[in-house]
Design a protein around this motif. Sequence first.
Motif, short mmCIF file in Angstrom:
data_model
loop_
_atom_site.label_atom_id
_atom_site.label_comp_id
_atom_site.label_asym_id
_atom_site.label_seq_id
_atom_site.Cartn_x
_atom_site.Cartn_y
_atom_site.Cartn_z
N ALA A 248 -12.70 -19.90 20.10
CA ALA A 248 -12.69 -20.38 21.48
C ALA A 248 -13.82 -19.75 22.28
O ALA A 248 -14.36 -20.35 23.21
CB ALA A 248 -11.34 -20.08 22.12
N TYR B 225 -17.42 -21.18 20.42
CA TYR B 225 -17.76 -22.59 20.65
C TYR B 225 -17.57 -22.97 22.12
O TYR B 225 -17.41 -24.14 22.45
CB TYR B 225 -16.92 -23.49 19.72
CG TYR B 225 -17.23 -23.21 18.26
CD1 TYR B 225 -18.45 -23.62 17.71
CD2 TYR B 225 -16.36 -22.48 17.46
CE1 TYR B 225 -18.77 -23.33 16.39
CE2 TYR B 225 -16.67 -22.18 16.15
CZ TYR B 225 -17.87 -22.61 15.62
OH TYR B 225 -18.19 -22.32 14.31
N ILE C 290 -17.45 -26.89 23.56
CA ILE C 290 -18.15 -28.11 23.14
C ILE C 290 -17.22 -29.20 22.61
O ILE C 290 -17.60 -30.35 22.49
CB ILE C 290 -19.23 -27.80 22.06
CG1 ILE C 290 -18.58 -27.08 20.85
CG2 ILE C 290 -20.34 -26.95 22.65
CD1 ILE C 290 -19.53 -26.90 19.68
N ILE D 99 -11.57 -30.02 9.95
CA ILE D 99 -12.05 -28.66 10.26
C ILE D 99 -11.17 -27.54 9.69
O ILE D 99 -11.57 -26.40 9.69
CB ILE D 99 -12.23 -28.44 11.78
CG1 ILE D 99 -10.95 -28.80 12.51
CG2 ILE D 99 -13.41 -29.22 12.32
CD1 ILE D 99 -10.91 -28.23 13.91
N ASP E 194 -21.00 -28.21 12.99
CA ASP E 194 -22.42 -27.92 13.17
C ASP E 194 -22.70 -26.61 12.44
O ASP E 194 -22.40 -25.53 12.92
CB ASP E 194 -22.69 -27.80 14.68
CG ASP E 194 -24.13 -27.41 14.98
OD1 ASP E 194 -24.86 -27.04 14.05
OD2 ASP E 194 -24.50 -27.46 16.17
N LEU F 278 -10.56 -21.31 10.22
CA LEU F 278 -9.45 -22.23 10.44
C LEU F 278 -8.66 -22.51 9.16
O LEU F 278 -7.47 -22.82 9.23
CB LEU F 278 -9.96 -23.55 11.06
CG LEU F 278 -10.38 -23.46 12.53
CD1 LEU F 278 -10.77 -24.83 13.06
CD2 LEU F 278 -9.29 -22.86 13.42
N THR G 35 -11.18 -27.60 23.74
CA THR G 35 -10.26 -27.68 22.61
C THR G 35 -9.02 -26.85 22.91
O THR G 35 -9.12 -25.80 23.53
CB THR G 35 -10.96 -27.09 21.35
OG1 THR G 35 -12.13 -27.87 21.11
CG2 THR G 35 -10.06 -27.12 20.13
P1 ADP Z 1 -16.55 -21.13 11.53
O1 ADP Z 1 -16.63 -19.80 10.91
O2 ADP Z 1 -17.69 -22.03 11.17
O3 ADP Z 1 -16.30 -21.07 13.00
P2 ADP Z 1 -13.86 -22.18 11.25
O4 ADP Z 1 -13.10 -22.50 10.01
O5 ADP Z 1 -13.29 -21.17 12.18
O6 ADP Z 1 -15.31 -21.81 10.78
O7 ADP Z 1 -14.03 -23.54 12.04
C1 ADP Z 1 -14.51 -24.70 11.38
C2 ADP Z 1 -15.37 -25.53 12.30
O8 ADP Z 1 -14.55 -26.12 13.33
C3 ADP Z 1 -16.43 -24.76 13.05
O9 ADP Z 1 -17.61 -24.63 12.29
C4 ADP Z 1 -16.64 -25.62 14.30
O10 ADP Z 1 -17.52 -26.66 13.99
C5 ADP Z 1 -15.26 -26.20 14.56
N1 ADP Z 1 -14.49 -25.44 15.58
C6 ADP Z 1 -13.55 -24.51 15.37
N2 ADP Z 1 -13.01 -24.06 16.51
C7 ADP Z 1 -13.64 -24.74 17.51
C8 ADP Z 1 -13.52 -24.75 18.95
N3 ADP Z 1 -12.65 -23.95 19.59
N4 ADP Z 1 -14.31 -25.61 19.63
C9 ADP Z 1 -15.18 -26.42 18.99
N5 ADP Z 1 -15.34 -26.46 17.65
C10 ADP Z 1 -14.58 -25.64 16.91
#
Ligand code: ADP
Length: 326
Positions: A234, A237, A260, A270, A278, A292, A316
């Motif tokens: 949180a 991003y 975003i 995700i 990205d 995640l 989000t």
């Molecule tokens: P990362 O280490 O890349 O953050 P995560 O497994 O935590 O890996 O999350 C996977 C993807 O989900 C992230 O690369 C991002 O693109 C998206 N994501 C996760 N949490 C958020 C958020 N709070 N807001 C926007 N995009 C998010």
Amino acid sequence: MNDTMLSAILDAMEDGVVVFDLEGTALLCNDAAYGLLHKKPGAIRTIADLPGEVHPFFEGVRSGSTEAVELFGEAVRLRYQDVTENGLRTGAVLILSDLGEQQRAERMRREFTANVSHELKTPLTSISGYAEMIENGMARDEDIRLFAERIRRESNRMRSLVSDIITLSELDERALYGQAEPVDLYTLAEEAVETLKSAAMLRGVSVQLSGGPTLVKGVRELLSELIYNLLDNAIRYNRDNGTVSVRTAGRTLSVRDTGIGIPRHHQNRIFERFYRVDKSRSKATGGTGLGLAIVKHITQQHHAELTLKSAEGIGTEITVTFPENE
Ligand code: ADP
């Protein structure tokens, strides 16, 4: 054992069983076999009633033979066994096992290993590249500090990656839920906010914690990791000077940001290992692509429910709801 008992046992089995006599007449066929062969109960009377995909298996088949075939889009393993009485062959058994889940799990394991190797190799290549340039005197004095900083950054990335991989493999290997105890989510959230205070400050992101004591049954370190990962995302991003609201109340924990957002078509992916919307933003902010996946795993171990609401450019919200009576 009488026939009723025998057919109750056979029908409770996950594997399909069909028994034939020497003429190829089906003497019995259990429910799982009808299911895997896509036949109505009673519709297999002779060997000729088996689907065409199974017929080649019987050509020159010997007792103990096995073969994997595709039946109606599912991978199924066939096994053939002679039935003998007093040394004389009196019939044959066909056993069918659904390989679907097993094969899916196998494919996921292979993909994960390939991804891990790739993800670990990238920072290692940079680290050894910078070190080599310094070693060969190819780095100017003013570059050395910059290279050292990059080596440190890439090493940190590897460390986070290795630690996330270890967490995931521990979650895969053991049902840690056995160590569950009453845990207050509010206290864990307070600790996570404290740990990530400086990361939030650097981005000008303000973090608000609301709600109150929220007792759930769970494993403290895992729940702490879950909250940390959600809060970390949180913040990472978010937009500069954005907000994060963490709330614990009733049986729920929610983390909402003004960042975003996640485009709709990425939303159900995700939580997969190494899936990122990205890649460059994830890496630039120290992401491993596993946060995640860990959250999802921990949620499942706690029999909790995960919901995601997100709108691109707006923010989000991820909510974890714990079961009532645990
Ligand atoms: P990362 O280490 O890349 O953050 P995560 O497994 O935590 O890996 O999350 C996977 C993807 O989900 C992230 O690369 C991002 O693109 C998206 N994501 C996760 N949490 C958020 C958020 N709070 N807001 C926007 N995009 C998010």
